[in-house]
Design a protein around this motif. Structure first.
Motif, PDB file in Angstrom:
ATOM      1  N   ARG A  11       0.269  27.382   4.087  1.00  0.00           N
ATOM      2  CA  ARG A  11       0.003  27.877   5.554  1.00  0.00           C
ATOM      3  C   ARG A  11      -0.088  26.701   6.531  1.00  0.00           C
ATOM      4  O   ARG A  11       0.534  26.716   7.534  1.00  0.00           O
ATOM      5  CB  ARG A  11      -1.400  28.457   5.817  1.00  0.00           C
ATOM      6  CG  ARG A  11      -1.465  29.953   5.102  1.00  0.00           C
ATOM      7  CD  ARG A  11      -2.872  30.429   5.106  1.00  0.00           C
ATOM      8  NE  ARG A  11      -3.301  30.723   6.509  1.00  0.00           N
ATOM      9  CZ  ARG A  11      -4.348  31.128   6.678  1.00  0.00           C
ATOM     10  NH1 ARG A  11      -5.390  31.543   5.824  1.00  0.00           N
ATOM     11  NH2 ARG A  11      -4.679  31.479   7.959  1.00  0.00           N
ATOM     12  N   SER A  68      -1.613  34.912  -0.417  1.00  0.00           N
ATOM     13  CA  SER A  68      -0.771  33.995   0.033  1.00  0.00           C
ATOM     14  C   SER A  68       0.487  34.942   0.387  1.00  0.00           C
ATOM     15  O   SER A  68       1.297  34.390   1.203  1.00  0.00           O
ATOM     16  CB  SER A  68      -0.302  32.941  -0.856  1.00  0.00           C
ATOM     17  OG  SER A  68      -1.661  32.017  -0.910  1.00  0.00           O
ATOM     18  N   TYR A  71       1.653  35.809   3.716  1.00  0.00           N
ATOM     19  CA  TYR A  71       2.347  34.610   4.674  1.00  0.00           C
ATOM     20  C   TYR A  71       3.799  34.683   4.248  1.00  0.00           C
ATOM     21  O   TYR A  71       4.672  34.066   5.179  1.00  0.00           O
ATOM     22  CB  TYR A  71       1.443  33.531   4.800  1.00  0.00           C
ATOM     23  CG  TYR A  71       0.112  33.447   5.166  1.00  0.00           C
ATOM     24  CD1 TYR A  71      -0.324  33.877   6.576  1.00  0.00           C
ATOM     25  CD2 TYR A  71      -1.185  33.760   4.258  1.00  0.00           C
ATOM     26  CE1 TYR A  71      -1.441  34.168   6.904  1.00  0.00           C
ATOM     27  CE2 TYR A  71      -2.214  33.909   4.559  1.00  0.00           C
ATOM     28  CZ  TYR A  71      -2.858  34.227   5.936  1.00  0.00           C
ATOM     29  OH  TYR A  71      -3.895  34.241   6.305  1.00  0.00           O
TER      30      TYR A  71
END
Length: 146
Positions: A11, A68, A71
């Motif tokens: 990120r 995750s 994203y």
């Protein structure tokens, strides 16, 4: 023949690795802030021939996708729109951070540098993802020593 790139997506920052032009040897290219990654890739792809991008595929121990991926998927969609010629595959990245940390320690990199250079783990993780892809592609299995 073009290079193969690998990305350990995070990120905040992403580790990036690439092979040589013969697609034999992976090496780290550094870490890129995530918000700059699309621009960095566009610049890199304009300078270097790339045949394939290997994205780390985060999974939990039981095999389910990690959180995750919420994203990573939008990033990959934007990348495919910006670079439609680029082939993208996923490679399981379970344990890459643990392996990267162990590799860094075994390489003799001091504790102070490891604490200061948090991106080093991301870069080494990208190299491990790329090495895993190459071994799988070539049907190689690492030798297990007793």
């Amino acid at each position: 023949m073009g290079r193969i790139l690998a990305i350990d997506f995070g990120r905040k920052r992403c580790g990036v690795a690439a092979t040589d032009t013969l697609q034999l040897v992976p090496g780290g290219l550094g870490t890129i802030p995530t918000h700059q990654l699309l621009d960095w890739l566009a610049d890199y792809l304009s300078r270097e021939p790339v045949d394939l991008l290997v994205m780390g595929y985060p999974r939990q121990m039981q095999g389910q996708e990690s959180e995750s991926m919420k994203y990573i998927r939008p990033f990959v969609t934007r990348l495919q729109q910006a670079q439609p010629q680029l082939k993208i595959v996923y490679q399981d990245e379970r344990f890459t951070s643990v392996l990267a940390q162990r590799t860094i320690r075994e390489a003799g990199i001091g504790k102070m540098r490891r604490q200061q250079d948090k991106g080093l783990v991301d870069e080494v993780s990208a190299v491990i993802i790329l090495q895993s892809y190459l071994e799988q592609r070539d049907g190689l299995r690492p030798i297990q020593l007793p």
